[in-house]
Scaffold this active site. Structure first.
Site, PDB file in Angstrom:
ATOM      1  N   PRO A   5      43.112  58.699  25.472  1.00 18.21           N
ATOM      2  CA  PRO A   5      41.802  58.105  25.765  1.00 18.21           C
ATOM      3  C   PRO A   5      41.151  57.291  24.646  1.00 18.21           C
ATOM      4  O   PRO A   5      40.121  57.668  24.082  1.00 18.21           O
ATOM      5  CB  PRO A   5      40.953  59.324  26.128  1.00 18.21           C
ATOM      6  CG  PRO A   5      41.553  60.436  25.321  1.00 18.21           C
ATOM      7  CD  PRO A   5      43.035  60.147  25.291  1.00 18.21           C
ATOM      8  N   CYS A   6      41.712  56.134  24.370  1.00 21.63           N
ATOM      9  CA  CYS A   6      41.140  55.255  23.355  1.00 21.63           C
ATOM     10  C   CYS A   6      39.762  54.737  23.771  1.00 21.63           C
ATOM     11  O   CYS A   6      38.972  54.331  22.920  1.00 21.63           O
ATOM     12  CB  CYS A   6      42.091  54.103  23.037  1.00 21.63           C
ATOM     13  SG  CYS A   6      42.665  53.192  24.468  1.00 21.63           S
ATOM     14  N   HIS A   7      39.453  54.781  25.066  1.00 21.84           N
ATOM     15  CA  HIS A   7      38.140  54.336  25.538  1.00 21.84           C
ATOM     16  C   HIS A   7      37.015  55.252  25.060  1.00 21.84           C
ATOM     17  O   HIS A   7      35.852  54.859  25.086  1.00 21.84           O
ATOM     18  CB  HIS A   7      38.125  54.226  27.072  1.00 21.84           C
ATOM     19  CG  HIS A   7      38.411  55.508  27.779  1.00 21.84           C
ATOM     20  ND1 HIS A   7      39.712  55.959  27.981  1.00 21.84           N
ATOM     21  CD2 HIS A   7      37.596  56.439  28.320  1.00 21.84           C
ATOM     22  CE1 HIS A   7      39.662  57.111  28.629  1.00 21.84           C
ATOM     23  NE2 HIS A   7      38.390  57.425  28.837  1.00 21.84           N
TER      24      HIS A   7
END
Length: 171
Positions: A132-134
């Protein structure tokens, strides 16, 4: 470069088509149709929706977008530098629905002055959403996202339940 062990499929999603790439029995890529650092399509291998683990990845992503899944359980094969892999491992520790700043993430990996390098590694994450880079934001709020800020906002809103996941659709 195409390898014999790579296969891909395309999954329709509320944020547009997602290309899932498998290498052997592991997911090695998840790319949005418009994404910075998206590799050329010829590196994705043959189109084979039945290849492991593409079916499981598609099922889990569908459940995620429906608001029914908060964590992914997929084998991953993420290729990058040692530093990138440390950042990507730390991304997987950020809880669903929460965010962290680049500076906080740099401190988490034991390199407090590396927030810019963390941002660069974050942007090279080959398995977005699942890793989850977001969930990484700037100190002043939302900052860049390889898939575009509108997709980042959509994913963060989905996780904070500010929209009805069954009706929400970006593209």
């Amino acid at each position: 470069m195409i390898t014999e062990t790579r296969a891909h499929t395309v999954l329709d999603s509320p944020i547009g088509p997602l290309t899932l790439v498998a290498e052997g029995d592991a997911l090695c890529g998840l790319y949005m149709n418009v994404q910075r650092h998206r590799p050329p399509g010829e590196t994705f291998g043959v189109h084979d929706p039945g290849a492991a683990p593409l079916g499981a990845a598609a099922e889990q992503l569908t459940a995620y977008f429906a608001g029914e899944l908060t964590g992914f359980d997929l084998p991953l094969a993420m290729h990058g530098t040692e530093f990138q892999r440390r950042v990507w491992a730390a991304l997987r520790e950020i809880p669903y629905g929460e965010t962290i700043t680049y500076g906080e993430l740099a401190r988490e990996i034991g390199n407090p002055t590396a927030s810019r390098a963390v941002g660069l590694a974050n942007g090279r994450n080959p398995v977005s959403i699942v890793v989850p880079c977001h969930r990484v934001v700037g100190t002043t709020g939302l900052t860049g996202y390889g898939g575009g800020l509108e997709r980042k906002r959509f994913l963060l809103d989905l996780e904070s339940r500010t929209e009805s996941p069954d009706e929400a659709r970006l593209f």
